[in-house]
Scaffold this active site. Structure first.
Site, PDB file in Angstrom:
ATOM      1  N   GLU A 136       0.822  -1.210   0.000  1.00 38.07           N
ATOM      2  CA  GLU A 136       0.000   0.000   0.000  1.00 38.07           C
ATOM      3  C   GLU A 136       0.857   1.261   0.000  1.00 38.07           C
ATOM      4  OE1 GLU A 136      -3.916   1.911   0.352  1.00 38.07           O
ATOM      5  OE2 GLU A 136      -3.104   0.044  -0.439  1.00 38.07           O
ATOM      6  N   THR A 249     -12.447   7.706 -13.072  1.00 32.57           N
ATOM      7  CA  THR A 249     -11.521   7.201 -12.055  1.00 32.57           C
ATOM      8  C   THR A 249     -12.004   5.891 -11.440  1.00 32.57           C
ATOM      9  OG1 THR A 249     -10.226   7.856 -10.097  1.00 32.57           O
ATOM     10  CG2 THR A 249     -12.558   8.451 -10.136  1.00 32.57           C
TER      11      THR A 249
END
Length: 272
Positions: A136, A249
């Site tokens: 991440e 997006t």
């Protein structure tokens, strides 16, 4: 360029494309944003083959990058191909360019090269992990001699995010280079090995841990985005052609406007 801001930057470019290259107001904003990003955030490795996006916080540059920022290579490649008649049938080479359009066209080669370098940075965060899945968030040392020494995990969870796969898809469509399909396939194989369960796919707790520990959660964007981009990566180019659709997006394809309207400097449609 990461979380809570990423969509804004890519929509500056995508709104220009969505309006059939008519709303040039947002194109100028996109140019200024990318110029600032390159000047202040891009960090290259010593051999200048790979790049990363640092973070600017509290007045200083931190060599940290999050997975969410890996949309940037795809954004740059999309902008670079906008004035390529081979890749964008909506652009007519005979059409006079505005100053904003001329600026982007002049920088298209630089932006495409940087897109490839930044994508290598994103993919290197996958390659450096035991699971071959990207963390991440990670720190990077651009002077380290090997990928494993260059990447240091800050947040090791993997939640099936789409940004790297999105950029791989866009760079393949804009260049036709098979190496991007190979990148995508290696990530897919890692997902198959570590994330696939009897009923679905799961994120994992720590990308450096073997065997991988499942977090027993499949985010909705895995189906809506990650797998969609992976499918399109290996689909014919006429499927969701990039000069016919703009991807939001959240990976929804919007047809590019086909009209002759013009926009004023405030982004409003001018009267006939």
């Amino acid at each position: 360029m990461g979380g809570l801001a990423d969509s804004f930057y890519e929509y500056l470019l995508k709104l220009y494309i969505l309006t059939g290259m008519k709303d040039r107001r947002v194109l100028g904003m996109y140019n200024r944003a990318v110029d600032s990003m390159i000047e202040n955030l891009v960090v290259h490795t010593t051999d200048h083959t790979t790049a990363y996006l640092a973070e600017f916080k509290d007045g200083s540059l931190r060599r940290e990058m999050e997975h969410l920022s890996c949309f940037v290579p795809g954004m740059l490649a999309l902008g670079a191909k906008t004035f390529d008649t081979r890749k964008n049938k909506n652009y007519k080479a005979s059409k006079p360019l505005t100053p904003e359009e001329a600026e982007l066209r002049a920088k298209s080669e630089e932006h495409m090269r940087l897109a490839g370098e930044l994508l290598l940075g994103c993919v290197s965060s996958y390659e450096a992990m035991m699971t071959e899945l990207g963390p991440e968030r990670f720190e990077f040392d651009e002077n380290a001699p090997t990928i494993s020494q260059r990447i240091k995990v800050k947040e090791g969870r993997y939640i099936l995010r789409p940004e790297t796969m999105e950029s791989i898809f866009v760079l393949y469509r804009t260049t036709g280079n098979q190496k991007y399909r190979e990148m995508g396939w290696r990530i897919f194989e890692a997902m198959q090995h570590h994330c696939k369960t009897e009923c679905c796919y799961t994120g994992i707790v720590d990308v450096q841990q073997l065997p991988a520990e499942p977090n027993n959660s499949m985010q909705s964007f895995f189906l809506a985005e990650t797998l969609k981009y992976l499918y399109l990566l290996f689909s014919p180019e006429e499927d969701a052609a990039m000069d016919e659709y703009v991807w939001t997006t959240e990976a929804h394809p919007l047809p590019i406007f086909k009209f002759d309207k013009q926009f004023d400097e405030n982004g409003l449609i001018l009267d006939e």
